[in-house]
Design a protein around this motif. Structure first.
Motif, short mmCIF file in Angstrom:
data_model
loop_
_atom_site.label_atom_id
_atom_site.label_comp_id
_atom_site.label_asym_id
_atom_site.label_seq_id
_atom_site.Cartn_x
_atom_site.Cartn_y
_atom_site.Cartn_z
N GLY A 34 0.70 -1.25 0.21
CA GLY A 34 0.08 -0.21 0.28
C GLY A 34 0.72 1.12 0.29
O GLY A 34 0.83 1.93 -1.24
N LYS A 35 1.58 1.40 0.92
CA LYS A 35 2.83 2.48 0.49
C LYS A 35 3.57 2.54 -0.29
O LYS A 35 3.50 4.07 -1.36
CB LYS A 35 4.16 2.01 2.40
CG LYS A 35 5.03 3.38 2.30
CD LYS A 35 5.89 3.48 3.86
CE LYS A 35 6.92 1.94 3.32
NZ LYS A 35 7.58 1.75 4.22
N ASN A 38 0.98 3.84 -3.43
CA ASN A 38 0.42 4.83 -3.21
C ASN A 38 -0.82 4.59 -2.98
O ASN A 38 -2.51 5.12 -3.63
CB ASN A 38 0.44 6.26 -3.97
CG ASN A 38 -0.05 6.88 -3.19
OD1 ASN A 38 -0.17 7.67 -2.35
ND2 ASN A 38 -0.43 7.96 -4.26
N SER A 40 -4.60 3.38 -0.51
CA SER A 40 -5.14 2.68 0.40
C SER A 40 -6.30 1.53 0.30
O SER A 40 -6.78 1.29 -0.77
CB SER A 40 -6.81 4.45 0.40
OG SER A 40 -5.59 5.26 0.23
N ARG A 41 -5.81 1.19 1.92
CA ARG A 41 -7.07 0.09 1.96
C ARG A 41 -8.33 -0.12 2.22
O ARG A 41 -8.81 1.20 3.11
CB ARG A 41 -6.97 -0.84 3.69
CG ARG A 41 -7.19 -1.82 4.19
CD ARG A 41 -7.58 -3.26 3.27
NE ARG A 41 -8.11 -4.05 4.28
CZ ARG A 41 -9.15 -5.02 4.33
NH1 ARG A 41 -10.28 -3.51 3.81
NH2 ARG A 41 -9.60 -5.18 5.01
N GLU A 100 -3.42 8.01 -7.39
CA GLU A 100 -3.96 7.51 -6.44
C GLU A 100 -4.76 5.90 -6.36
O GLU A 100 -5.34 6.26 -7.28
CB GLU A 100 -4.76 7.71 -5.10
CG GLU A 100 -4.37 9.50 -4.89
CD GLU A 100 -5.12 10.52 -4.00
OE1 GLU A 100 -5.69 11.15 -3.78
OE2 GLU A 100 -6.68 10.30 -4.72
N LEU A 102 -6.44 2.30 -4.41
CA LEU A 102 -6.95 1.67 -3.64
C LEU A 102 -6.24 -0.34 -3.78
O LEU A 102 -6.00 -0.82 -4.72
CB LEU A 102 -8.14 1.09 -3.42
CG LEU A 102 -9.22 0.54 -5.26
CD1 LEU A 102 -9.23 -0.82 -5.00
CD2 LEU A 102 -10.38 1.99 -4.66
N ARG A 130 -5.28 1.39 -9.31
CA ARG A 130 -5.15 2.93 -9.35
C ARG A 130 -5.53 3.37 -10.32
O ARG A 130 -5.03 3.10 -11.36
CB ARG A 130 -2.95 3.03 -9.08
CG ARG A 130 -3.16 4.01 -8.89
CD ARG A 130 -1.68 4.10 -8.22
NE ARG A 130 -0.98 3.65 -9.71
CZ ARG A 130 0.55 2.99 -9.69
NH1 ARG A 130 0.84 2.48 -9.20
NH2 ARG A 130 1.22 2.93 -10.84
#
Length: 335
Positions: A34-35, A38, A40-41, A100, A102, A130
């Motif tokens: 995730g990091k 980029n 998000s969970r 961004e 997920l 993404r």
């Protein structure tokens, strides 16, 4: 692929130690993934309405597990086979911007799966997606993303080594890229799976590009649904897995279809009727973001990093009793 029993197999970790290692790998990988990507969970559904067009049809022959619900007579609800299309809709709904993305835990049931060392009725993977720009819809973006994923997996080898040095598998240093047509020309007398094995044995880790469209022999390298990956901008990440003497697919991924490629691929696969489904209509009308995405097998990653020879050693599922008994005789303990 029939059940393979390696000689003198030693898992090196007990069942309880294995359970600890599985949790460590899953927790650590998704945090790093995730990091670095980029992402998000977010939470994801276990089932969707059939009429939405959101379920993944895979190769078109697998039967999804389905049921009805009391509050909507006449509607069929299906357990997801993957979240390939749902993720793209979620990016729009949750207002993700370019760059961004997920990721989520995807759990599925493949009722028609032929069970062996690598295949289970139960599927668990990290599904990710993404948002990209129009300028990023190209092979350069695809390859850079693949290389990033490889680096994250390679980093996990070192993380697991610190904690379980007696059990971790040594991974190759680089990933090799090859087009599916180029692979066919290299091994014209082999089947697609045999070609995967040959190229992976030679290079250790391979990304085979362009899966779904027909090659010069009149057949696709492998089946791929026409309505999520762009067949010219997708592929699979595979590692050579010495204990089973075969290629181990860890990830299927790609840049997703736009209006043009969706229309073309629906026509090529004779699935034009899907264009009337809600999801497909949104895409054809340009109402969904351009994206890249894929899935990474959770249990398969654990198999790879812990050098385990059966997926049932790293996930709880159901197996024929004769398979359990045969495995146990050779120190392969299915959870």
């Amino acid at each position: 692929m029939a059940l393979i029993i390696p000689k003198h197999y030693n898992p090196r970790l007990s069942v309880r130690e294995t359970q600890d290692a599985i949790k460590y790998i899953r927790d650590t990988f998704q945090k790093e993934f995730g990091k670095e990507m980029n992402l998000s969970r977010i939470s994801a559904p276990l089932f969707v309405e059939k009429s939405s067009g959101l379920n993944d049809n895979l190769n078109g022959v697998e039967r999804p597990v389905s049921f009805d619900v009391a509050w909507k007579p006449g509607e069929t609800v299906e357990v997801v086979q993957s979240l390939a299309k749902w993720k793209r809709l979620a990016l729009k709904r949750y207002k993700f911007e370019v760059g961004e993305g997920l990721y989520t835990n995807m759990n599925a049931i493949r009722r028609d799966e032929e069970l062996d060392n690598l295949h289970s009725v139960y599927v668990d993977q990290w599904d990710w997606e993404r948002v990209i720009s129009e300028e990023e819809r190209n092979e350069k973006t695809l390859r850079e993303t693949v290389q990033n994923i490889f680096r994250i997996i390679k980093h996990m080898e070192h993380e697991v080594w610190y904690k379980y040095p007696q059990a971790v598998k040594k991974l190759p240093e680089d990933i090799f890229f090859i087009d599916s047509e180029e692979l066919l020309q290299k091994y014209p007398n082999l089947s697609s799976k045999e070609r995967e094995n040959a190229i992976c044995k030679e290079h250790g880790c391979v990304f085979i590009q362009r899966i779904g469209d027909k090659l010069s022999n009149g057949e696709p390298h492998d089946g791929r649904a026409p309505d999520y990956d762009d067949w010219d901008l997708n592929g699979d990440i595979l590692f050579w897995f010495e204990p089973l003497n075969c290629a181990l697919e860890i990830s299927s991924m790609g840049i997703r279809v736009n209006e043009e490629s969706l229309g073309r691929q629906l026509a090529l696969s004779h699935k034009e009727e899907r264009a009337t489904l809600p999801y497909h209509k949104m895409l054809l009308e340009g109402k969904l973001p351009l994206t890249i995405g894929g899935g990474i097998g959770q249990s398969r990653l654990c198999m790879l990093l812990l050098d385990r020879v059966h997926i049932g050693e790293v996930q709880a599922s159901i197996w024929p009793e004769e398979m359990r008994e045969e495995c146990e005789k050779h120190n392969i303990i299915l959870l």
